[in-house]
Design an enzyme around this catalytic site. Structure first.
Site, PDB file in Angstrom:
ATOM      1  N   GLU A   1     -64.700 -94.110 -59.065  1.00  0.00           N
ATOM      2  CA  GLU A   1     -64.074 -94.144 -57.726  1.00  0.00           C
ATOM      3  C   GLU A   1     -65.154 -93.892 -56.679  1.00  0.00           C
ATOM      4  OE1 GLU A   1     -60.725 -91.612 -56.803  1.00  0.00           O
ATOM      5  OE2 GLU A   1     -59.844 -91.961 -58.790  1.00  0.00           O
TER       6      GLU A   1
ATOM      7  N   ASN B   1     -66.489 -89.837 -59.961  1.00  0.00           N
ATOM      8  CA  ASN B   1     -65.823 -90.186 -58.702  1.00  0.00           C
ATOM      9  C   ASN B   1     -66.586 -89.486 -57.588  1.00  0.00           C
ATOM     10  OD1 ASN B   1     -64.025 -91.337 -60.448  1.00  0.00           O
ATOM     11  ND2 ASN B   1     -62.267 -90.080 -59.855  1.00  0.00           N
TER      12      ASN B   1
ATOM     13  N   ARG C   1     -59.468-100.964 -62.862  1.00  0.00           N
ATOM     14  CA  ARG C   1     -59.093 -99.645 -63.388  1.00  0.00           C
ATOM     15  C   ARG C   1     -57.699 -99.287 -62.889  1.00  0.00           C
ATOM     16  NH1 ARG C   1     -60.819 -93.791 -61.495  1.00  0.00           N
ATOM     17  NH2 ARG C   1     -59.625 -92.712 -63.104  1.00  0.00           N
TER      18      ARG C   1
ATOM     19  N   GLU D   1     -60.065 -86.738 -62.730  1.00  0.00           N
ATOM     20  CA  GLU D   1     -60.310 -85.579 -61.859  1.00  0.00           C
ATOM     21  C   GLU D   1     -59.548 -84.323 -62.289  1.00  0.00           C
ATOM     22  OE1 GLU D   1     -59.568 -86.964 -57.852  1.00  0.00           O
ATOM     23  OE2 GLU D   1     -61.282 -88.320 -57.892  1.00  0.00           O
TER      24      GLU D   1
ATOM     25  N   HIS E   1     -53.370 -89.778 -64.477  1.00  0.00           N
ATOM     26  CA  HIS E   1     -53.791 -89.673 -63.078  1.00  0.00           C
ATOM     27  C   HIS E   1     -52.668 -88.954 -62.331  1.00  0.00           C
ATOM     28  CE1 HIS E   1     -56.451 -91.592 -59.760  1.00  0.00           C
ATOM     29  NE2 HIS E   1     -55.669 -90.699 -59.169  1.00  0.00           N
TER      30      HIS E   1
ATOM     31  N   TYR F   1     -67.239 -89.083 -53.455  1.00  0.00           N
ATOM     32  CA  TYR F   1     -66.833 -89.336 -52.069  1.00  0.00           C
ATOM     33  C   TYR F   1     -67.800 -88.714 -51.063  1.00  0.00           C
ATOM     34  CZ  TYR F   1     -62.555 -91.381 -53.855  1.00  0.00           C
ATOM     35  OH  TYR F   1     -61.666 -92.212 -54.500  1.00  0.00           O
TER      36      TYR F   1
HETATM   37  O1  IFM Z   1     -56.494 -91.204 -53.710  1.00  0.00           O
HETATM   38  C1  IFM Z   1     -57.338 -90.342 -54.390  1.00  0.00           C
HETATM   39  C2  IFM Z   1     -57.294 -90.619 -55.882  1.00  0.00           C
HETATM   40  O2  IFM Z   1     -56.008 -90.538 -56.392  1.00  0.00           O
HETATM   41  C3  IFM Z   1     -58.157 -89.631 -56.627  1.00  0.00           C
HETATM   42  N1  IFM Z   1     -59.486 -89.571 -56.062  1.00  0.00           N
HETATM   43  C4  IFM Z   1     -59.625 -89.458 -54.642  1.00  0.00           C
HETATM   44  C5  IFM Z   1     -58.768 -90.491 -53.924  1.00  0.00           C
HETATM   45  C6  IFM Z   1     -58.900 -90.353 -52.399  1.00  0.00           C
HETATM   46  O3  IFM Z   1     -58.479 -89.093 -51.994  1.00  0.00           O
END
Ligand code: IFM
Length: 459
Positions: free
Chosen positions: A368, A309, A94, A183, A138, A311
């Site tokens: 992500e 995405n 990606r 995002e 992005h 985290y």
């Molecule tokens: O680095 C970023 C990415 O550009 C977008 N999502 C989160 C990642 C980590 O912060």
């Protein structure tokens, strides 16, 4: 465990390590990157200024005073980087397209050299057995568009459609997977309300108008992409968090609901035809965006997949007067990454199950997921990033749980292939599976990359 302590299973045993075979032969395994974070070559071949160039050049905006001007020099070193991806055993990659490379500073004339770069890059992926997944936006908006109002200006929607058209005409015979935006929350809220990302505006009304235009540009781009690429798979990638209230008190539970309205439903509801959530619209009052007739229908254009995405989860407390909705995200307790983000693999399966249940969006892809740690190159040249390796392994175990539970998740992209420019944190934060020495541009596989390679090779 307090509600903001997400440490996985305390002292319990490691989860049973997942195996690639658990996911079936068609599952996609990739890494993700983005243009401004890795490409460098900031002034090469007709690239024009982006909002991140301008922001990074403004004193005090980037923690180490750096920029993406050189970054990982991927613009010149992409064959080596794609070789690494192939050797890891990835079957997908990606990447994102730098809009400032595609048109000149008027937006009228396409820049052949920029288009050629992505043509070579995509050909390089295909030669190496990597399915290209292209993200159109992005975060690196051309500065000339920002000078006209940026995403808060409706004209940027039309400019984005020109980008979508140019890229899908050029690459559509080879690229079948298209992500319109990465995002939108970050584009809108971090860039235009919190202001610690480019363009650095701090105004809720602007941020919500930006969010609306970003979503509108997504919806209007879908038919443009389909017209140029009849067999395209089109989607959008959202950054999402499972939420917890800070306590069982009604005020914290209500705060979590308010946060959810803006963080999750504000984006997903309109994408899936439900319009903006009424309660949140009322809460934001005069900051609500201008929505013209037909906009909501356009935003809800049917897509082929949703990119998620993930985290970390967020713990939300009631805090009258804080933020747009009187809510506060509590700092994490328990195990965290170097960003201070909680490590909570179970949040991934929970989030995917929630989205699938709430919206039935069809196939889901984790576009992500990754972690930042303070990596050290040891005397023998190795980077023993034990924590990142565990993070990856545990999140893949959670992903397998989602698959076992019947959630239609079809692929996983680790963030990120390479250490890179982490926006306002500059180069102080490393998310890569592959270490980059910025002085020499040497790439070194960290232990996490070696683990991923073993996993992908079925060992
Ligand atoms: O680095 C970023 C990415 O550009 C977008 N999502 C989160 C990642 C980590 O912060």
């Amino acid at each position: 465990m307090t509600t903001n302590d997400f440490s996985p299973a305390g002292d319990g045993p490691e989860p049973h390590a997942p195996k690639r075979a658990d996911f079936g032969p068609d599952f996609l395994w990739g890494c993700a990157t983005s243009s401004y974070q890795i490409e460098g070559a900031g002034s090469a071949d007709g690239r024009v200024e982006s909002i991140w160039d301008r922001f990074a050049a403004t004193p005090g905006k980037i923690r180490d005073g750096s920029s993406g001007q050189v970054a990982c020099d991927h613009y010149h070193r992409w064959p080596e980087d794609l070789d690494i991806g192939r050797d890891l055993g990835l079957n997908a990659y990606r990447f994102s397209i730098a809009w400032p490379r595609i048109f000149d500073g008027t937006g009228k004339r396409p820049n052949e050299k920029g288009l050629d770069f992505y043509t070579r890059l995509v050909d390089g992926m295909l030669e190496r057995g990597l399915q290209p997944w292209a993200t159109l936006y992005h975060w690196d908006l051309p500065q000339w568009l920002q000078d006209r109002g940026g995403w808060a200006d409706r004209g940027t929607v039309d400019a984005f459609l020109e980008l979508a058209d140019a890229m899908t005409r050029r690459l559509g015979d080879r690229v079948k997977h298209w992500i319109t935006h990465n995002e939108p929350w970050c584009t809108a809220i971090i860039g235009n309300y919190e202001g610690w990302h480019a363009p650095g505006i701090q105004d809720l009304g602007t941020a919500l108008q930006v969010a609306h235009h970003v979503l509108l540009s997504h919806g209007k781009a879908v038919p443009v992409i389909r017209a140029n690429v009849p067999d395209a798979q089109v989607g959008i990638s959202l950054s999402l968090h499972p939420l917890r209230p800070a306590s069982d008190a009604a005020r914290d539970v209500a705060a979590m609901e308010r946060h959810d309205g803006l963080r999750y439903r504000w984006f997903l509801d309109p994408l899936y035809g439900r319009g903006y959530p009424a309660a949140t619209l009322a809460q934001v009052g005069n900051a609500a965006p201008v929505v013209l007739p037909g906009d909501l229908e356009a935003i809800a254009a049917p897509t082929d997949f949703l990119g998620v995405n993930y985290y970390f989860p967020e713990t939300v407390a009631d805090d009258p007067g804080h933020g747009p909705l009187g809510t506060r995200i509590l700092p994490a307790r328990g195990e965290t990454t170097a960003m201070g983000w909680p490590v909570a693999p179970q949040g991934l399966s929970e989030l995917l199950a929630r989205i699938a249940g709430d919206y039935r969006p069809g196939p889901l892809y984790v576009t992500e997921n990754g972690s930042c740690y303070d990596d050290v190159v040891e005397g023998d040249g190795e980077v023993r990033d034990v924590e990142r390796r565990r993070y990856l392994m545990r999140h893949l175990a959670a992903l397998r749980q989602a698959v076992d539970d019947g959630v239609p998740v079809k692929g996983y992209f680790a963030w990120s292939l390479l250490d890179n420019f982490e926006w306002a944190e500059g180069y102080l934060r490393r998310f890569g599976l592959v270490h980059v020495d910025y002085a020499t541009q040497q790439r070194r596989l960290k232990d996490s990359a070696k683990w991923y390679r073993k996993f992908l090779h079925g060992a």
